[in-house]
Design a protein around this motif. Structure first.
Motif, PDB file in Angstrom:
ATOM      1  N   ALA A  37       0.828  -1.204   0.000  1.00 59.46           N
ATOM      2  CA  ALA A  37       0.000   0.000   0.000  1.00 59.46           C
ATOM      3  C   ALA A  37       0.861   1.252   0.000  1.00 59.46           C
ATOM      4  N   GLY A  38       0.282   2.327  -0.523  1.00 61.16           N
ATOM      5  CA  GLY A  38       0.968   3.607  -0.558  1.00 61.16           C
ATOM      6  C   GLY A  38       0.362   4.467  -1.648  1.00 61.16           C
ATOM      7  N   LEU A  39       0.729   5.733  -1.670  1.00 64.78           N
ATOM      8  CA  LEU A  39       0.158   6.654  -2.646  1.00 64.78           C
ATOM      9  C   LEU A  39       0.422   6.229  -4.089  1.00 64.78           C
ATOM     10  N   PRO A  40       1.658   5.848  -4.463  1.00 66.86           N
ATOM     11  CA  PRO A  40       1.864   5.419  -5.857  1.00 66.86           C
ATOM     12  C   PRO A  40       0.991   4.223  -6.229  1.00 66.86           C
ATOM     13  N   SER A  41       0.879   3.256  -5.315  1.00 67.08           N
ATOM     14  CA  SER A  41       0.031   2.094  -5.583  1.00 67.08           C
ATOM     15  C   SER A  41      -1.410   2.520  -5.789  1.00 67.08           C
ATOM     16  N   LEU A  42      -1.895   3.410  -4.939  1.00 65.06           N
ATOM     17  CA  LEU A  42      -3.273   3.874  -5.046  1.00 65.06           C
ATOM     18  C   LEU A  42      -3.520   4.597  -6.364  1.00 65.06           C
ATOM     19  N   MET A  43      -2.546   5.346  -6.817  1.00 62.48           N
ATOM     20  CA  MET A  43      -2.708   6.096  -8.056  1.00 62.48           C
ATOM     21  C   MET A  43      -2.754   5.180  -9.271  1.00 62.48           C
ATOM     22  N   ILE A  44      -1.860   4.202  -9.315  1.00 58.23           N
ATOM     23  CA  ILE A  44      -1.864   3.301 -10.465  1.00 58.23           C
ATOM     24  C   ILE A  44      -3.107   2.416 -10.453  1.00 58.23           C
ATOM     25  N   LYS A  45      -3.562   2.062  -9.250  1.00 64.88           N
ATOM     26  CA  LYS A  45      -4.803   1.298  -9.140  1.00 64.88           C
ATOM     27  C   LYS A  45      -5.975   2.093  -9.706  1.00 64.88           C
ATOM     28  N   GLN A  46      -6.048   3.369  -9.355  1.00 61.79           N
ATOM     29  CA  GLN A  46      -7.147   4.185  -9.859  1.00 61.79           C
ATOM     30  C   GLN A  46      -7.101   4.317 -11.377  1.00 61.79           C
ATOM     31  N   LEU A  47      -5.906   4.368 -11.932  1.00 66.63           N
ATOM     32  CA  LEU A  47      -5.761   4.427 -13.378  1.00 66.63           C
ATOM     33  C   LEU A  47      -6.386   3.198 -14.035  1.00 66.63           C
ATOM     34  N   LEU A  48      -6.154   2.019 -13.447  1.00 75.21           N
ATOM     35  CA  LEU A  48      -6.718   0.778 -13.976  1.00 75.21           C
ATOM     36  C   LEU A  48      -8.237   0.749 -13.813  1.00 75.21           C
ATOM     37  N   LEU A  49      -8.733   1.287 -12.706  1.00 73.48           N
ATOM     38  CA  LEU A  49     -10.172   1.299 -12.487  1.00 73.48           C
ATOM     39  C   LEU A  49     -10.891   2.224 -13.459  1.00 73.48           C
ATOM     40  N   ASP A  50     -10.276   3.343 -13.765  1.00 77.49           N
ATOM     41  CA  ASP A  50     -10.899   4.322 -14.666  1.00 77.49           C
ATOM     42  C   ASP A  50     -10.816   3.917 -16.134  1.00 77.49           C
ATOM     43  N   TYR A  51      -9.840   3.077 -16.459  1.00 76.62           N
ATOM     44  CA  TYR A  51      -9.516   2.820 -17.863  1.00 76.62           C
ATOM     45  C   TYR A  51     -10.689   2.320 -18.703  1.00 76.62           C
ATOM     46  N   PRO A  52     -11.453   1.293 -18.275  1.00 75.05           N
ATOM     47  CA  PRO A  52     -12.526   0.796 -19.158  1.00 75.05           C
ATOM     48  C   PRO A  52     -13.589   1.837 -19.480  1.00 75.05           C
ATOM     49  N   ASN A  53     -13.758   2.833 -18.630  1.00 76.90           N
ATOM     50  CA  ASN A  53     -14.787   3.838 -18.879  1.00 76.90           C
ATOM     51  C   ASN A  53     -14.410   4.798 -19.998  1.00 76.90           C
ATOM     52  N   LYS A  54     -13.194   4.700 -20.491  1.00 75.05           N
ATOM     53  CA  LYS A  54     -12.743   5.560 -21.589  1.00 75.05           C
ATOM     54  C   LYS A  54     -13.050   4.964 -22.961  1.00 75.05           C
ATOM     55  N   PHE A  55     -13.541   3.702 -23.003  1.00 73.52           N
ATOM     56  CA  PHE A  55     -13.798   3.059 -24.282  1.00 73.52           C
ATOM     57  C   PHE A  55     -15.103   3.569 -24.878  1.00 73.52           C
ATOM     58  N   ARG A  56     -15.178   3.502 -26.198  1.00 74.92           N
ATOM     59  CA  ARG A  56     -16.412   3.828 -26.880  1.00 74.92           C
ATOM     60  C   ARG A  56     -16.443   3.111 -28.219  1.00 74.92           C
ATOM     61  N   SER A  57     -17.621   2.874 -28.702  1.00 76.04           N
ATOM     62  CA  SER A  57     -17.767   2.258 -30.012  1.00 76.04           C
ATOM     63  C   SER A  57     -17.222   3.190 -31.077  1.00 76.04           C
ATOM     64  N   ALA A  58     -16.480   2.619 -32.019  1.00 69.64           N
ATOM     65  CA  ALA A  58     -15.910   3.426 -33.087  1.00 69.64           C
ATOM     66  C   ALA A  58     -17.005   4.092 -33.917  1.00 69.64           C
ATOM     67  N   GLN A  59     -18.219   3.512 -33.921  1.00 70.12           N
ATOM     68  CA  GLN A  59     -19.309   4.083 -34.701  1.00 70.12           C
ATOM     69  C   GLN A  59     -19.834   5.359 -34.058  1.00 70.12           C
TER      70      GLN A  59
END
Length: 382
Positions: free
Chosen positions: A357-379
């Motif tokens: 645990a630690g701030l760097p770990s928390l930050m990279i974890k949040q990056l992974l959690l947010d990532y799928p919400n950035k996807f969108r259909s190419a259409q």
């Protein structure tokens, strides 16, 4: 039944999206040099049993919690690379096995029968980021995400190999992402892709094929030594012992009689190279049948998923199932729409068991959690 949830939630770090990936990677990399637990090992074998192509893989790791997730075609993505992130639109649907969050799989197969497996390789060194930055022909994907990139974009092993001239894997966590790759396709082709001294070393092509075009047996197995080092079997080296045993099992597969089902023989092979409690999953791919079998320590009964039973249309919500779900047989009807909470549960578990645990770990974890919400259909993308 809903997918398992973990009530433990991750505190949002709103500044993550504004922090450069390269800076974040440097912070976490420095943090993890002495604190990341060492990765363990895996074994994968490609064999022909009674004329059927079968790829069998053990996943050896400190923990087994994971999601089996569908990934859809026609989705626009940008990689989680610390520099020059690649962008692409997925051409093929796939099923992948994820422990560090959606789109960060250790293994999977796409609807064309391409399989990609990632295994630990101590001493793997990826291209120099400075050189990649300076090369106008190159963009990057995260070293683990390279698995999903290939499942999204390639039908054949040859296409995977060709992609290395324009897309290279770059670790975000160099002390964690020490890996090499085993790739097969529905034609029976196979390649081992490694990064040694910053250069791609690919075992593929005529040098690794027999006169009839089939791959040589020694190119059909991979463990946790480099492919070259694996050619010398050492009694005191677990990886090379498993590699040597795997080669013999692949050779024997050609002579298995009709009384033994291909999946039964592949299961036996995986037992022969297992590492006790470290072996968390068994995966068996049948590319020609478009089927993946899987078993785990917690749920040892045989389960499978037929890709023909799934929808990979971009308008559909990706589906998932807990890899330890206590059911038998075909799991397709038990899969449910994957949610942020499902993704959060496995990401939290991975970090809680692997990264201090630690701030760097928390930050990279949040990056992974947010990532799928950035996807969108190419259409629908502007």
């Amino acid at each position: 039944m809903r997918l398992r949830r973990n009530s433990h939630s991750t505190r949002r770090i709103h500044s993550v999206s504004g922090l450069g990936l390269a800076l974040l990677a440097a912070m976490v990399g420095a943090f993890t040099i002495t604190t990341i637990r060492p990765a363990t090992a895996c074994t994968v074998m490609r064999m022909t049993i009674q004329g059927q192509l079968v790829i069998a893989r053990n996943h050896d790791w400190p923990f087994g919690e994971a999601l089996v997730i569908t990934n859809h075609r026609g989705i626009e993505k940008t990689s989680l690379a610390p520099i020059k992130p690649a962008t692409w639109v997925s051409k093929y649907g796939s099923v992948s096995f994820c422990q560090f969050g959606r789109e960060i799989p250790f293994a999977g197969m796409n609807e064309k029968g391409l399989t990609v497996d990632l295994l630990h390789l101590p001493g793997a060194t990826f291209p120099d980021p400075v050189a990649v930055e300076a090369d106008p022909n190159l963009t990057a994907v995260n070293a683990i995400q390279w698995v999903q990139y290939q499942l999204d974009t390639a039908e054949t092993v040859a296409e995977v190999v060709d992609s290395l001239s324009t897309i290279v894997p770059i670790p975000m966590l160099p002390k964690v992402e020490t890996v090499h790759y085993f790739v097969t396709d529905a034609t029976g082709d196979v390649a081992v892709v490694e990064f040694i001294d910053g250069k791609a070393v690919v075992r593929h092509g005529d040098q690794y094929r027999l006169d009839d075009g089939k791959p040589k047996t020694h190119a059909c197995v991979l463990a946790n030594s480099s492919w070259e080092d694996s050619q010398t079997e050492l009694l005191n080296n677990s990886s090379r012992m498993r590699y040597g045993r795997g080669v013999r099992l692949v050779e024997m597969a050609n002579d298995i009689g009709s009384k033994t089902a291909p999946v039964d023989y592949a299961t036996r092979c995986l037992q022969m190279v297992a590492q006790g409690p470290l072996t968390q999953w068994n995966l068996i791919y049948q590319p020609e049948e478009r089927r993946i079998h899987f078993r785990t320590q917690s749920s040892p009964q045989r389960r499978w998923i037929d890709l023909d039973d799934l929808s990979f249309d971009p308008e559909q919500t990706p589906q998932a199932i807990d890899i330890d779900r206590n059911i038998d047989g075909n799991v397709a009807s038990h899969m449910q729409s994957v949610t942020d909470a499902d993704n959060e549960r496995i990401v939290n578990h991975a970090f809680d068991h692997f990264v201090p645990a630690g701030l760097p770990s928390l930050m990279i974890k949040q990056l992974l959690l947010d990532y799928p919400n950035k996807f969108r259909s190419a259409q629908t993308a502007p």
